[in-house]
Motif scaffolding. Structure first.
Motif, PDB file in Angstrom:
ATOM      1  N   PRO A 555       1.019  -1.430   0.118  1.00 49.14           N
ATOM      2  CA  PRO A 555       0.111   0.082  -0.024  1.00 49.14           C
ATOM      3  C   PRO A 555       0.951   1.307   0.027  1.00 49.14           C
ATOM      4  N   TRP A 556       2.129   1.360   0.737  1.00 50.39           N
ATOM      5  CA  TRP A 556       2.804   2.572   0.942  1.00 50.39           C
ATOM      6  C   TRP A 556       3.158   2.971  -0.475  1.00 50.39           C
ATOM      7  N   LYS A 557       4.052   1.946  -1.281  1.00 45.71           N
ATOM      8  CA  LYS A 557       4.214   2.230  -2.581  1.00 45.71           C
ATOM      9  C   LYS A 557       3.286   2.590  -3.607  1.00 45.71           C
ATOM     10  N   SER A 558       2.149   1.805  -3.553  1.00 39.88           N
ATOM     11  CA  SER A 558       1.097   2.340  -4.514  1.00 39.88           C
ATOM     12  C   SER A 558       0.524   3.712  -3.918  1.00 39.88           C
ATOM     13  N   ILE A 559       0.380   4.242  -2.518  1.00 39.90           N
ATOM     14  CA  ILE A 559       0.046   5.502  -2.265  1.00 39.90           C
ATOM     15  C   ILE A 559       1.007   6.611  -2.817  1.00 39.90           C
ATOM     16  N   LEU A 560       2.340   6.504  -2.521  1.00 42.15           N
ATOM     17  CA  LEU A 560       3.395   7.292  -3.104  1.00 42.15           C
ATOM     18  C   LEU A 560       3.278   7.435  -4.438  1.00 42.15           C
ATOM     19  N   PHE A 561       3.092   6.292  -5.414  1.00 36.64           N
ATOM     20  CA  PHE A 561       2.956   6.546  -6.889  1.00 36.64           C
ATOM     21  C   PHE A 561       1.582   7.160  -7.184  1.00 36.64           C
ATOM     22  N   MET A 562       0.495   7.051  -6.532  1.00 35.94           N
ATOM     23  CA  MET A 562      -0.731   7.472  -6.814  1.00 35.94           C
ATOM     24  C   MET A 562      -0.637   9.260  -6.478  1.00 35.94           C
ATOM     25  N   VAL A 563      -0.007   9.659  -5.470  1.00 35.61           N
ATOM     26  CA  VAL A 563       0.104  10.932  -4.967  1.00 35.61           C
ATOM     27  C   VAL A 563       1.264  11.696  -6.121  1.00 35.61           C
ATOM     28  N   PHE A 564       1.995  11.019  -6.599  1.00 32.38           N
ATOM     29  CA  PHE A 564       3.100  11.703  -7.482  1.00 32.38           C
ATOM     30  C   PHE A 564       2.489  11.869  -8.744  1.00 32.38           C
ATOM     31  N   VAL A 565       1.747  10.823  -9.292  1.00 31.36           N
ATOM     32  CA  VAL A 565       1.038  10.812 -10.675  1.00 31.36           C
ATOM     33  C   VAL A 565      -0.104  11.882 -10.796  1.00 31.36           C
ATOM     34  N   SER A 566      -0.870  11.971  -9.475  1.00 32.82           N
ATOM     35  CA  SER A 566      -1.839  13.175  -9.361  1.00 32.82           C
ATOM     36  C   SER A 566      -1.378  14.280  -9.560  1.00 32.82           C
ATOM     37  N   TYR A 567      -0.339  14.368  -8.618  1.00 42.33           N
ATOM     38  CA  TYR A 567       0.439  16.070  -8.517  1.00 42.33           C
ATOM     39  C   TYR A 567       0.891  16.233 -10.033  1.00 42.33           C
ATOM     40  N   ALA A 568       1.561  15.442 -10.556  1.00 34.30           N
ATOM     41  CA  ALA A 568       1.895  15.747 -11.935  1.00 34.30           C
ATOM     42  C   ALA A 568       0.864  15.916 -13.071  1.00 34.30           C
ATOM     43  N   ILE A 569      -0.107  15.266 -12.825  1.00 33.17           N
ATOM     44  CA  ILE A 569      -1.389  15.547 -13.900  1.00 33.17           C
ATOM     45  C   ILE A 569      -2.132  17.140 -13.272  1.00 33.17           C
ATOM     46  N   ILE A 570      -1.933  17.327 -12.062  1.00 30.92           N
ATOM     47  CA  ILE A 570      -2.681  18.599 -11.588  1.00 30.92           C
ATOM     48  C   ILE A 570      -1.941  19.758 -11.897  1.00 30.92           C
ATOM     49  N   ARG A 571      -0.266  19.658 -11.945  1.00 31.62           N
ATOM     50  CA  ARG A 571       0.656  20.781 -12.469  1.00 31.62           C
ATOM     51  C   ARG A 571       0.760  20.459 -14.134  1.00 31.62           C
ATOM     52  N   TYR A 675      -8.427  17.310 -15.317  1.00 32.88           N
ATOM     53  CA  TYR A 675      -9.445  16.888 -14.187  1.00 32.88           C
ATOM     54  C   TYR A 675      -9.851  15.552 -14.762  1.00 32.88           C
ATOM     55  N   LEU A 676     -10.052  15.601 -16.103  1.00 31.50           N
ATOM     56  CA  LEU A 676     -10.600  14.171 -16.644  1.00 31.50           C
ATOM     57  C   LEU A 676      -9.535  13.022 -16.598  1.00 31.50           C
ATOM     58  N   ILE A 677      -8.416  13.461 -17.031  1.00 31.82           N
ATOM     59  CA  ILE A 677      -7.424  12.509 -16.925  1.00 31.82           C
ATOM     60  C   ILE A 677      -7.083  12.005 -15.501  1.00 31.82           C
ATOM     61  N   LEU A 678      -7.277  12.941 -14.525  1.00 31.67           N
ATOM     62  CA  LEU A 678      -6.970  12.521 -13.112  1.00 31.67           C
ATOM     63  C   LEU A 678      -8.068  11.708 -12.707  1.00 31.67           C
ATOM     64  N   PHE A 679      -9.359  11.780 -13.246  1.00 31.88           N
ATOM     65  CA  PHE A 679     -10.322  11.091 -12.705  1.00 31.88           C
ATOM     66  C   PHE A 679     -10.492   9.648 -13.136  1.00 31.88           C
ATOM     67  N   ALA A 680     -10.097   9.614 -14.399  1.00 34.23           N
ATOM     68  CA  ALA A 680      -9.728   8.323 -15.144  1.00 34.23           C
ATOM     69  C   ALA A 680      -8.677   7.441 -14.383  1.00 34.23           C
ATOM     70  N   PHE A 681      -7.619   8.307 -14.143  1.00 40.26           N
ATOM     71  CA  PHE A 681      -6.466   7.641 -13.643  1.00 40.26           C
ATOM     72  C   PHE A 681      -6.914   7.183 -11.984  1.00 40.26           C
ATOM     73  N   LEU A 682      -7.440   7.982 -11.375  1.00 47.85           N
ATOM     74  CA  LEU A 682      -7.754   7.575  -9.818  1.00 47.85           C
ATOM     75  C   LEU A 682      -8.891   6.236  -9.987  1.00 47.85           C
ATOM     76  N   GLU A 683      -9.778   6.434 -10.832  1.00 51.07           N
ATOM     77  CA  GLU A 683     -10.684   5.350 -10.928  1.00 51.07           C
ATOM     78  C   GLU A 683      -9.929   4.209 -11.374  1.00 51.07           C
ATOM     79  N   SER A 684      -9.228   4.199 -12.535  1.00 52.43           N
ATOM     80  CA  SER A 684      -8.807   2.714 -12.697  1.00 52.43           C
ATOM     81  C   SER A 684      -7.416   2.231 -11.830  1.00 52.43           C
TER      82      SER A 684
END
Length: 741
Positions: A555-571, A675-684
């Protein structure tokens, strides 16, 4: 020139008397078997003794002597014409001797080739070969290395006995009487029937392949004799009987005929039917006459018109079976079914390959004329160039049992199609042909030496006319252009030759690359799958790591990866992902290039699967085909269900799908893309989280059940109409009556 005279003065003073005696003692100075040119008087052959030029070698003096005899001019007059007509660049001291030799040789060849039977004259063959020898050593500085101007006259019949089957024994001939590729490629194209400037290097490779890349006279002599036989055979082809049977147009000439010998038939396959007959190739079409001895009306297969023709090798056999790789397929937009011309033979497929090459040459020549929009005279010249290439190819094939392959073809348009950057050759050729002017303009251009070099003559058509193959009434033969013969200019390189050289620079790389491809090919489906898996390992490994993160086993590696990718998408850093990947690959390639420094690449090590016999290989192939069929079936089902949704076969499902499409469309219209890309990433990515796993599986199950309830659109398979006439335009399929009722 004065320096050259001083260097050879002492030697010439000692040998001048001997040289004059040897020149006077020559048994033949190319007198065309004693026949006189038009306008020669009875005493025209009593020319004064020829005085050797001190700046020429003995073999060059011999060639110039015979050229003067042919032209019926004094050496002083010929040298004065060279000095006055040509530009200063070709009269520099370092190249004066060679260019003067070219000038004399080209003028002599222009006069010689006016006779229709010059190929059969032994002295013509000897003279042209001596021109090549003299071109290699034109000046006195190479006197010691030059071949002697005394020539041994070979017996008329001994050449065919000595070289009847092979050219391997050619290396036993005196190696001083050989010519190299450069001299051959310079002199041979001066006679259009002997060589073409585009394919002359390939021709030399064929003739000198067995003699250390040096051409012997006996090989060259055998080639010209074979060429003479080909010309005589073509003249027989164009007799009144065959031409009348085919109803040829006025400009059509027969190039090749096959199927007249019962032991070597030609079979035409259309559908499951096959007929023996006679196949004829002209410069515009293929003709097939079914029958043996007595032939039916010929069927014409056009090669000149733009009918989207396809000509390629094909398998054929009885009753349409694909068994023997000995056929040529012809297909055009005017035909419903393709025609297959089979050339049966016990060993190999040389007959088929030969016919395929010559048919493609005519086809490519017409395509070339259409592509570059050549006028009628220019188109005729391009077609005549293709015809002469076919004659040379046939002569080499019959004399030396050589077949065309890869980049060694002797057909110029086929070569341009296969060479790297061959389109540049065709563009250069088209620009050269477009310089052809009308007869009046051409004669006007001959007034100035600089303009004369820009004149392009229909040398291929002129050559066919002089050989008696085509009518000369439409060919303007100009005898005034004495500085140009064929595609060769005195002291200059033809632009076509430059284009060919530029294209040939890439041949070595292409052949080397193809050799590596042939080496790494492996047999067997399982072996190829193992190799592919090993090659894709750099991509498979990251995908496996990404799949491991998406499974949330750590879980910790998955959370870190999700946060990093989400931040990259937002920025909006995600748009730099692909460019960054490409830059990294480029840096790795440059680093590898500098580290390797020409070292050979280590082979890819793959653990081979256990060997399998032929039956096991067939079972694997059958299983692979079954899996492929299942995939295609699944794809068809998806498409049919989509068709059912579009046409509202199930109204409730169609309503939901249409509403979903409207929501997606509004989202793309009003919601920012990030935001659409972020939603699709988080959902999958979060679908397998412990908190969402149960609900995600339930939702996926509901979607799957909804998809299963959607019916597939109906499909009706219609049986083909067996009574359908091949020549009619009726539909190929018909509906079954029970469904119509």
């Amino acid at each position: 020139m004065e320096n050259e005279n001083r260097v050879g003065k002492s030697k010439d003073e000692k040998n001048n008397g001997n040289e004059i005696k040897s020149l006077l003692a020559l048994k033949s100075i190319f007198s065309f078997n004693g026949k006189k040119r038009n306008g020669d008087s009875e005493g025209g052959n009593d020319a004064p003794p020829y005085q050797p030029l001190p700046f020429l070698s003995s073999i060059a003096n011999s060639v110039v002597s015979r050229s003067c005899k042919i032209l019926q001019v004094e050496i002083e007059e010929l040298q004065h014409q060279f000095d006055s007509d040509l530009v200063d660049d070709v009269k520099q001291p370092l190249v004066y001797a060679r260019n003067f030799l070219e000038f004399c040789s080209f003028q002599a060849l222009q006069v010689v080739t006016t006779r229709p039977d010059y190929l059969s004259d032994k002295e013509f063959r000897r003279l042209m070969f001596d021109m090549m020898l003299a071109w290699e050593v034109p000046g006195v500085g190479n006197q010691e290395t030059a071949a002697s101007d005394k020539r041994e006259v070979e017996d008329e019949d001994s050449w065919s006995l000595f070289y009847s089957d092979s050219t391997d024994m050619a290396v036993q001939v005196d190696d001083k009487k050989t010519v190299g590729e450069e001299s051959f490629s310079r002199i041979a194209p001066a006679c259009a029937i002997v060589a073409d400037i585009i394919t002359v290097h390939n021709l030399f490779d064929v003739l000198a392949s067995s003699s250390g890349h040096r051409l012997h006279f006996l090989i060259y002599d055998k080639y010209l004799r074979s060429l003479e036989k080909v010309i005589k055979a073509v003249q027989n082809f164009n007799g009144p009987q065959l031409v009348s049977n085919l109803s040829l147009a006025e400009e059509e000439i027969v190039l090749e005929v096959d199927g007249t010998v019962p032991t070597q038939p030609v079979l035409e396959h259309i559908g499951i039917s096959a007929w023996p007959g006679r196949l004829t190739l002209t410069n515009h079409a293929l003709y097939f006459e079914s029958g043996m001895g007595l032939y039916d009306k010929a069927v014409r297969y056009d090669l000149a018109s733009n009918l989207k023709q396809i000509i390629k090798p094909e398998l054929t056999g009885p009753l349409g079976a694909r068994l023997f790789d000995k056929a040529v397929m012809y297909k055009s937009s005017s035909m419903m079914d393709p025609a297959y011309f089979e050339f049966p033979e016990f060993k190999g497929s040389s007959r088929r390959d030969y016919w395929l090459d010559i048919c493609l040459e005519i086809f490519h020549a017409h395509n070339f004329a259409r592509k570059y929009k050549l006028k009628e005279g220019q188109q005729s010249e391009a077609l005549a160039r293709a015809v002469l290439g076919i004659y040379r190819y046939k002569a080499v094939r019959e004399a030396f049992k050589v077949t065309s392959s890869n980049y060694k073809t002797l057909l110029c348009f086929n070569l341009a199609e296969s060479l790297p950057r061959g389109d540049a050759i065709l563009e250069t050729l088209s620009s050269r042909l477009k310089l052809m002017n009308s007869a009046g303009n051409r004669r006007g251009l001959l007034g100035s030496p600089s303009a004369r070099r820009q004149v392009i003559h229909p040398v291929s058509r002129v050559s066919l006319c002089r050989l008696g193959i085509i009518s000369c009434k439409e060919v303007d033969i100009i005898g005034e252009a004495t500085t140009l013969v064929g595609d060769v200019f005195v002291g200059e390189v033809n632009p076509l030759e430059n284009a060919v050289k530029q294209s040939m620079k890439n041949i070595g790389r292409a052949e080397a690359a193809q050799a590596t491809v042939d080496q790494v090919k492996v047999e067997g489906i399982d072996t190829n799958l193992v190799v592919m898996k090993e090659l894709l390992y750099p991509l498979i490994k990251p995908m496996n790591q990404l799949q491991l993160l998406a499974s949330w086993k750590d879980p910790w590696k998955s959370i870190l990866f999700m946060v990093f990718v989400s931040y990259a998408i937002i920025r909006e850093w995600i748009k730099y992902a692909l460019p960054s990947l490409l830059v990294v690959l480029a840096v790795i390639m440059f680093w590898r290039r500098n580290v390797r420094k020409g070292k050979p690449l280590e082979p890819l090590k793959v653990i081979a699967p256990p060997p399998k016999n032929a039956v096991e290989q067939l079972l694997i192939l059958q299983e692979a085909i079954s899996q492929l069929e299942a995939l295609i079936q699944s794809g068809n089902i998806i498409l049919l269900k989509v068709r059912a949704l579009i046409f509202a076969v199930l109204p409730q499902a169609t309503d939901r799908t249409a509403l979903l499409l409207v929501i997606v469309a509004l989202s793309f219209a009003f919601v920012p893309l990030k935001y659409l890309i972020l939603f699709a990433f988080l959902e999958s990515f979060t679908s397998n989280m412990p908190l969402r796993k149960i609900s995600s599986e339930r939702d996926l199950r509901r979607v799957r059940e909804w998809w299963i309830r959607i019916p597939a659109a109906p499909v009706q398979l219609i049986k083909p109409d067996d009574k359908n006439d091949k020549t009619s335009k009726k539909p190929i399929f018909k509906k079954e009556k029970k469904h119509e009722e």
